[in-house]
Design an enzyme around this catalytic site. Sequence first.
Site, PDB file in Angstrom:
ATOM      1  N   CYS A  12      -3.935  -6.906   4.889  1.00  0.00           N
ATOM      2  CA  CYS A  12      -4.731  -8.088   5.248  1.00  0.00           C
ATOM      3  C   CYS A  12      -3.785  -9.286   5.275  1.00  0.00           C
ATOM      4  CB  CYS A  12      -5.905  -8.277   4.292  1.00  0.00           C
ATOM      5  SG  CYS A  12      -5.456  -8.529   2.561  1.00  0.00           S
ATOM      6  N   ASN A  15      -3.145 -10.214   0.861  1.00  0.00           N
ATOM      7  CA  ASN A  15      -3.043  -9.047  -0.042  1.00  0.00           C
ATOM      8  C   ASN A  15      -3.575  -9.378  -1.449  1.00  0.00           C
ATOM      9  OD1 ASN A  15      -0.439  -6.899  -1.440  1.00  0.00           O
ATOM     10  ND2 ASN A  15      -2.419  -6.294  -0.678  1.00  0.00           N
ATOM     11  N   CYS A  17      -7.357 -10.056  -1.515  1.00  0.00           N
ATOM     12  CA  CYS A  17      -8.809  -9.803  -1.425  1.00  0.00           C
ATOM     13  C   CYS A  17      -9.109  -8.469  -0.748  1.00  0.00           C
ATOM     14  CB  CYS A  17      -9.513 -10.942  -0.670  1.00  0.00           C
ATOM     15  SG  CYS A  17      -9.419 -12.543  -1.504  1.00  0.00           S
ATOM     16  N   ARG A  18      -9.010  -8.422   0.588  1.00  0.00           N
ATOM     17  CA  ARG A  18      -9.496  -7.252   1.317  1.00  0.00           C
ATOM     18  C   ARG A  18      -8.634  -6.001   1.140  1.00  0.00           C
ATOM     19  NH1 ARG A  18      -9.664 -10.362   6.880  1.00  0.00           N
ATOM     20  NH2 ARG A  18      -7.905 -11.330   5.778  1.00  0.00           N
ATOM     21  N   SER A  19      -7.312  -6.125   1.335  1.00  0.00           N
ATOM     22  CA  SER A  19      -6.500  -4.889   1.295  1.00  0.00           C
ATOM     23  C   SER A  19      -6.353  -4.288  -0.102  1.00  0.00           C
ATOM     24  CB  SER A  19      -5.150  -5.063   1.999  1.00  0.00           C
ATOM     25  OG  SER A  19      -4.360  -6.035   1.384  1.00  0.00           O
ATOM     26  N   ASP A 129     -12.661 -12.319   6.460  1.00  0.00           N
ATOM     27  CA  ASP A 129     -11.893 -12.921   5.364  1.00  0.00           C
ATOM     28  C   ASP A 129     -12.857 -13.610   4.397  1.00  0.00           C
ATOM     29  OD1 ASP A 129     -10.255 -14.425   3.754  1.00  0.00           O
ATOM     30  OD2 ASP A 129      -9.059 -15.253   5.401  1.00  0.00           O
TER      31      ASP A 129
HETATM   32  P1  4NP Z   1      -7.070 -11.593   2.055  1.00  0.00           P
HETATM   33  O1  4NP Z   1      -7.733 -13.043   1.790  1.00  0.00           O
HETATM   34  O2  4NP Z   1      -6.269 -11.691   3.336  1.00  0.00           O
HETATM   35  O3  4NP Z   1      -8.260 -10.700   2.201  1.00  0.00           O
HETATM   36  O4  4NP Z   1      -6.208 -11.291   0.842  1.00  0.00           O
HETATM   37  C1  4NP Z   1      -6.975 -14.222   1.810  1.00  0.00           C
HETATM   38  C2  4NP Z   1      -6.175 -14.536   0.740  1.00  0.00           C
HETATM   39  C3  4NP Z   1      -5.440 -15.720   0.735  1.00  0.00           C
HETATM   40  C4  4NP Z   1      -5.534 -16.573   1.809  1.00  0.00           C
HETATM   41  C5  4NP Z   1      -6.334 -16.259   2.891  1.00  0.00           C
HETATM   42  C6  4NP Z   1      -7.055 -15.076   2.883  1.00  0.00           C
HETATM   43  N1  4NP Z   1      -4.809 -17.800   1.800  1.00  0.00           N
HETATM   44  O5  4NP Z   1      -4.985 -18.596   2.733  1.00  0.00           O
HETATM   45  O6  4NP Z   1      -4.026 -18.045   0.862  1.00  0.00           O
END
Ligand code: 4NP
Length: 163
Positions: A12, A15, A17-19, A129
């Site tokens: 994702c 790294n 939340c989703r992955s 997201d």
């Molecule tokens: P992820 O979520 O891609 O599912 O881990 C996010 C985590 C951090 C950020 C954006 C999305 N960020 O902008 O820092």
Amino acid sequence: MKEKKHKVLFVCLGNICRSPAAEGIFRHKVESRGLADRFEIDSAGTYGGHAGELPDARMRAAASHRGYTLTHRSRKLTDDDFLHFDMVVVMDDSNYERSSRIAPDRESQNKLYRMTDFRRKYVWDHIPDPYYEGAEGFELVLDLLEDCLEGLLEHLCPTEIQG
Ligand code: 4NP
């Protein structure tokens, strides 16, 4: 003869939340079916700004309620990942494009899949997201991942998980 392991990397943006949730859910699924020795499972992000961090506390809490313990430490996707893993499974179009640019060659780009390629009952074409969303955003991500990862396991081990 020992069977070759399926090497699956979930990707994702951050790294956190989703992955890592996908990694934890998929690990739980393969372990509960006695298939752990047939898999190597990891996750990474296209953005390295959270490197070394545990998953987001909101995602850890939501996952924990469903019985998943998330202990992965965030890391950035590398070109070497495309040489090591068989499948690089991304969450959305932006992850796909950024990962595709990190892939070292055409053969590596052919290892890219979208999580929703394996969906069963939902019609979502990406895993949204949840970072700027409320608690329901995290629940939706877990609902979608549980569905798609069941589909991925069926795809990789069609005979082993029948019944
Ligand atoms: P992820 O979520 O891609 O599912 O881990 C996010 C985590 C951090 C950020 C954006 C999305 N960020 O902008 O820092």
